[in-house]
Design an enzyme around this catalytic site. Structure first.
Site, PDB file in Angstrom:
ATOM      1  N   SER A  42      27.701 -14.226 -16.268  1.00 47.54           N
ATOM      2  CA  SER A  42      28.246 -16.281 -16.965  1.00 47.54           C
ATOM      3  C   SER A  42      30.112 -15.492 -17.444  1.00 47.54           C
ATOM      4  O   SER A  42      30.085 -14.951 -18.679  1.00 47.54           O
ATOM      5  CB  SER A  42      28.120 -17.411 -18.254  1.00 47.54           C
ATOM      6  OG  SER A  42      28.089 -16.230 -19.129  1.00 47.54           O
ATOM      7  N   HIS A 162      21.372 -18.886 -17.825  1.00 48.67           N
ATOM      8  CA  HIS A 162      20.722 -18.161 -17.697  1.00 48.67           C
ATOM      9  C   HIS A 162      18.836 -18.277 -17.600  1.00 48.67           C
ATOM     10  O   HIS A 162      18.212 -18.065 -18.005  1.00 48.67           O
ATOM     11  CB  HIS A 162      20.558 -17.299 -19.120  1.00 48.67           C
ATOM     12  CG  HIS A 162      22.313 -16.218 -19.385  1.00 48.67           C
ATOM     13  ND1 HIS A 162      21.960 -16.050 -20.704  1.00 48.67           N
ATOM     14  CD2 HIS A 162      22.849 -16.004 -18.835  1.00 48.67           C
ATOM     15  CE1 HIS A 162      23.511 -15.825 -20.673  1.00 48.67           C
ATOM     16  NE2 HIS A 162      23.606 -15.335 -18.960  1.00 48.67           N
ATOM     17  N   GLU A 171      23.509 -20.607 -24.136  1.00 53.25           N
ATOM     18  CA  GLU A 171      21.920 -19.533 -25.935  1.00 53.25           C
ATOM     19  C   GLU A 171      21.852 -20.573 -26.946  1.00 53.25           C
ATOM     20  O   GLU A 171      23.340 -20.746 -27.839  1.00 53.25           O
ATOM     21  CB  GLU A 171      23.145 -18.470 -26.192  1.00 53.25           C
ATOM     22  CG  GLU A 171      22.975 -17.468 -24.869  1.00 53.25           C
ATOM     23  CD  GLU A 171      23.674 -16.621 -24.808  1.00 53.25           C
ATOM     24  OE1 GLU A 171      23.830 -16.052 -26.267  1.00 53.25           O
ATOM     25  OE2 GLU A 171      23.745 -15.568 -24.138  1.00 53.25           O
ATOM     26  N   GLU A 212      17.095 -13.223 -21.602  1.00 53.67           N
ATOM     27  CA  GLU A 212      17.948 -12.600 -22.452  1.00 53.67           C
ATOM     28  C   GLU A 212      16.840 -12.367 -23.410  1.00 53.67           C
ATOM     29  O   GLU A 212      16.924 -11.819 -24.021  1.00 53.67           O
ATOM     30  CB  GLU A 212      19.198 -13.180 -23.002  1.00 53.67           C
ATOM     31  CG  GLU A 212      20.514 -12.747 -22.508  1.00 53.67           C
ATOM     32  CD  GLU A 212      21.562 -12.978 -23.392  1.00 53.67           C
ATOM     33  OE1 GLU A 212      21.906 -13.655 -24.119  1.00 53.67           O
ATOM     34  OE2 GLU A 212      22.815 -12.666 -22.683  1.00 53.67           O
ATOM     35  N   ASP A 249      25.608 -20.356 -28.221  1.00 53.38           N
ATOM     36  CA  ASP A 249      26.795 -19.651 -27.021  1.00 53.38           C
ATOM     37  C   ASP A 249      26.673 -20.982 -25.862  1.00 53.38           C
ATOM     38  O   ASP A 249      25.948 -21.109 -25.535  1.00 53.38           O
ATOM     39  CB  ASP A 249      26.236 -18.724 -26.621  1.00 53.38           C
ATOM     40  CG  ASP A 249      27.400 -18.222 -25.677  1.00 53.38           C
ATOM     41  OD1 ASP A 249      28.610 -18.662 -25.568  1.00 53.38           O
ATOM     42  OD2 ASP A 249      27.445 -16.526 -24.966  1.00 53.38           O
ATOM     43  N   GLU A 292      30.436 -20.325 -29.784  1.00 52.45           N
ATOM     44  CA  GLU A 292      30.913 -19.088 -28.910  1.00 52.45           C
ATOM     45  C   GLU A 292      30.980 -19.771 -27.424  1.00 52.45           C
ATOM     46  O   GLU A 292      30.372 -20.679 -27.609  1.00 52.45           O
ATOM     47  CB  GLU A 292      30.247 -17.955 -28.691  1.00 52.45           C
ATOM     48  CG  GLU A 292      30.539 -17.196 -27.372  1.00 52.45           C
ATOM     49  CD  GLU A 292      29.344 -15.788 -27.898  1.00 52.45           C
ATOM     50  OE1 GLU A 292      28.330 -15.888 -28.534  1.00 52.45           O
ATOM     51  OE2 GLU A 292      29.421 -15.308 -26.090  1.00 52.45           O
ATOM     52  N   ASP A 319      34.638 -15.604 -26.411  1.00 53.57           N
ATOM     53  CA  ASP A 319      34.100 -14.438 -25.303  1.00 53.57           C
ATOM     54  C   ASP A 319      34.897 -14.152 -24.204  1.00 53.57           C
ATOM     55  O   ASP A 319      34.843 -13.043 -23.618  1.00 53.57           O
ATOM     56  CB  ASP A 319      32.274 -14.716 -25.380  1.00 53.57           C
ATOM     57  CG  ASP A 319      31.882 -13.808 -24.454  1.00 53.57           C
ATOM     58  OD1 ASP A 319      32.098 -13.013 -23.665  1.00 53.57           O
ATOM     59  OD2 ASP A 319      30.610 -14.082 -23.471  1.00 53.57           O
ATOM     60  N   LYS A 344      32.883  -7.343 -26.138  1.00 54.66           N
ATOM     61  CA  LYS A 344      31.453  -6.525 -24.585  1.00 54.66           C
ATOM     62  C   LYS A 344      32.386  -4.876 -24.124  1.00 54.66           C
ATOM     63  O   LYS A 344      32.961  -5.719 -23.284  1.00 54.66           O
ATOM     64  CB  LYS A 344      31.019  -7.259 -23.212  1.00 54.66           C
ATOM     65  CG  LYS A 344      30.446  -8.463 -24.405  1.00 54.66           C
ATOM     66  CD  LYS A 344      30.871 -10.128 -23.823  1.00 54.66           C
ATOM     67  CE  LYS A 344      29.506 -10.493 -23.331  1.00 54.66           C
ATOM     68  NZ  LYS A 344      29.680 -12.030 -22.438  1.00 54.66           N
ATOM     69  N   HIS A 372      25.131  -7.420 -26.270  1.00 51.55           N
ATOM     70  CA  HIS A 372      25.054  -6.990 -25.121  1.00 51.55           C
ATOM     71  C   HIS A 372      25.725  -7.983 -23.304  1.00 51.55           C
ATOM     72  O   HIS A 372      26.674  -9.007 -23.658  1.00 51.55           O
ATOM     73  CB  HIS A 372      23.525  -7.431 -25.404  1.00 51.55           C
ATOM     74  CG  HIS A 372      22.851  -8.722 -25.436  1.00 51.55           C
ATOM     75  ND1 HIS A 372      21.833  -8.432 -24.547  1.00 51.55           N
ATOM     76  CD2 HIS A 372      23.473  -9.751 -25.356  1.00 51.55           C
ATOM     77  CE1 HIS A 372      21.401 -10.390 -24.990  1.00 51.55           C
ATOM     78  NE2 HIS A 372      23.188 -10.441 -25.331  1.00 51.55           N
ATOM     79  N   LYS A 395      24.684  -9.744 -31.255  1.00 48.90           N
ATOM     80  CA  LYS A 395      23.808 -10.310 -30.539  1.00 48.90           C
ATOM     81  C   LYS A 395      23.599  -9.366 -29.392  1.00 48.90           C
ATOM     82  O   LYS A 395      23.874  -8.804 -28.332  1.00 48.90           O
ATOM     83  CB  LYS A 395      25.300 -11.736 -30.280  1.00 48.90           C
ATOM     84  CG  LYS A 395      25.177 -11.548 -28.982  1.00 48.90           C
ATOM     85  CD  LYS A 395      25.634 -13.497 -28.755  1.00 48.90           C
ATOM     86  CE  LYS A 395      25.614 -13.266 -27.354  1.00 48.90           C
ATOM     87  NZ  LYS A 395      26.493 -14.632 -26.542  1.00 48.90           N
TER      88      LYS A 395
END
Ligand code: PGA
Ligand code: ZN
Length: 424
Positions: A42, A162, A171, A212, A249, A292, A319, A344, A372, A395
């Protein structure tokens, strides 16, 4: 200091079976170290370019062009240099590429060199990588960083891009805020994770996991996901909102159609301000302390409404919004969007730029969270970055799947070897 004598990159594979780069840097005395590059699903639209071959091999995902760029071109810029000079090395690569998004040689190629240079320097200096990162931070910013263990956000339930289910929020994470040390953090997180698995099984839900490592059951709604997590925290004998908090998230760009936020599970289409109401309501009913990408990366008005309303009591993390880019962060801060930033490496493409962004965030009272990507490898560099710069938060997925757990296991070793480093 021994100089860099050779660089060799090869194609390896990430946790989704997609090609990525592993790069090895060797010094004149034979000391060598390597690092691997992660990859997102994403992704923010302003991320630096991940160079892929886009031909018939590996569904277009092979990285031989980027690898050839390292082995045949970029290596010449780095051979003969002192690996302690991270900034000089990164800047020579960035200026040789000379594009805004590193599209000439690939951000994945440049980052692979940048990371492996840091690893070999730490090894040659006979210091842990986190210690080396503190030195690099000082070199780049002239400010000192204090070591600390980061408090993780464990992504234990997956939706969005995901997972193949009905949940829109990408998330659902737990934060063991009340744990006394990292060892206790891991005990609480794994016990909650396994209790969540039992609760899902009891309710006849799937316990297969997403990218994840979080469970990806076919639940009705975001609220059902939150309720199950709260049940799992209680089942572990811990107090939601005291011992353990929740972070989300939303990755909202993935369900924004340019006008409205489309919630499949809830069967709703919400304007920006109605979606802020929705998030506000969630924070009032569940112990959510961090959200997030609550808004789409281009929904500037939405971000302002969200920050204005929830900002005083909730960490609002950019993000896709900031993509670890100092310039974009600066612009966002001036527009009063969010109050913290996800970090990131591969969104921006080098250690130096990543550290400059973190430093800028620090100076502006923005919190950073080291992260990550959903496509990861066994590389654990981010664990050392979090400790060395004393960031306070990381995270890196569920306590499940070795690509995620590798980072947590590295943090356990850091705590074991240096008991003076405490949770921030
Ligand atoms: P990504 O997901 O690596 O697929 O971008 C992680 C995140 O959105 O934080
Ligand atoms: Zn995100």
């Amino acid at each position: 200091m021994q100089k860099i004598s050779s660089i060799n990159a090869i194609q390896v594979f990430d946790s989704r079976g997609v090609p990525t780069i592993s790069c090895k840097v060797t010094l004149e005395d034979g000391t060598s170290a390597s690092a691997m590059v992660p990859s997102g699903a994403s992704t923010g639209s302003k991320e630096a370019l991940e160079l892929r071959d886009n031909d018939i091999s590996y569904h277009g995902k092979s990285v031989t062009k980027a690898i050839n760029n390292i082995n045949n071109t970029l290596s010449a810029l780095v051979i003969g240099k002192d690996p302690n000079n991270q900034k000089e090395i990164d800047e020579s690569l960035i200026s040789f590429d000379n594009t805004e998004d590193k599209s000439k040689f690939g951000a994945n190629a440049i980052l692979a060199i940048s990371l492996s240079v840091a690893h070999v320097a730490a090894k040659a200096n006979k210091i842990p990588l986190y210690e080396h990162f503190s030195r690099v931070y000082k070199d780049i910013t002239s400010d000192s960083a204090t070591h600390s263990m980061p408090l993780p956000m464990f992504n234990i339930l997956n939706g969005g891009e995901h997972a193949d289910n009905n949940i829109d929020i990408q998330e659902f994470m737990i934060i063991p805020s009340g744990a006394k040390n990292f060892t206790e953090v891991m005990r609480w997180a794994t016990e909650i994770y396994h209790n969540l698995k039992k609760i899902l099984q009891k309710n006849n839900h799937s316990t297969s996991v997403g990218d994840e490592g979080g469970f990806a059951p076919n639940l009705e709604s975001n609220k059902e996901a939150l309720k199950l997590i709260v049940d799992a925290i209680k089942e572990t004998g811990l107090v939601p909102g005291e011992d353990v908090n929740i972070a989300l998230d939303c990755a909202a760009s993935e369900f924004f159609n340019g006008k409205e936020y489309i919630l499949k599970g809830e069967n709703e289409k919400l304007t920006s301000s109605a979606f802020v109401d929705y998030l506000d309501d969630l924070t009032k009913n569940y112990p959510i302390v961090s959200i997030e990408d609550g808004m789409d990366e281009n929904d500037i008005e939405g971000w302002k409404i969200l920050t204005d309303r929830l900002g005083p009591n909730c960490q609002l993390v950019g993000d896709d919004l900031f993509v670890t880019n100092k310039k974009i962060l600066k612009d966002g801060i001036s527009k009063e969007m969010a109050n913290s930033i996800l970090i990131k490496f591969n969104q921006v493409g080098s250690i130096t730029e990543t550290i400059e962004t973190i430093h800028y965030a620090n100076q502006n009272n923005f919190k950073s969270i080291i992260s990550h990507r959903s496509g990861e490898t066994e590389d654990t560099t981010i664990a050392d970055l979090a400790v060395g710069l004393g960031i306070g938060q990381i995270k890196t997925g569920a306590p499940c799947r070795s690509d995620r757990v590798a980072k947590y296991n590295r943090l356990l070793w850091i705590e074991e070897e240096s008991n003076s480093i405490l949770l921030k």
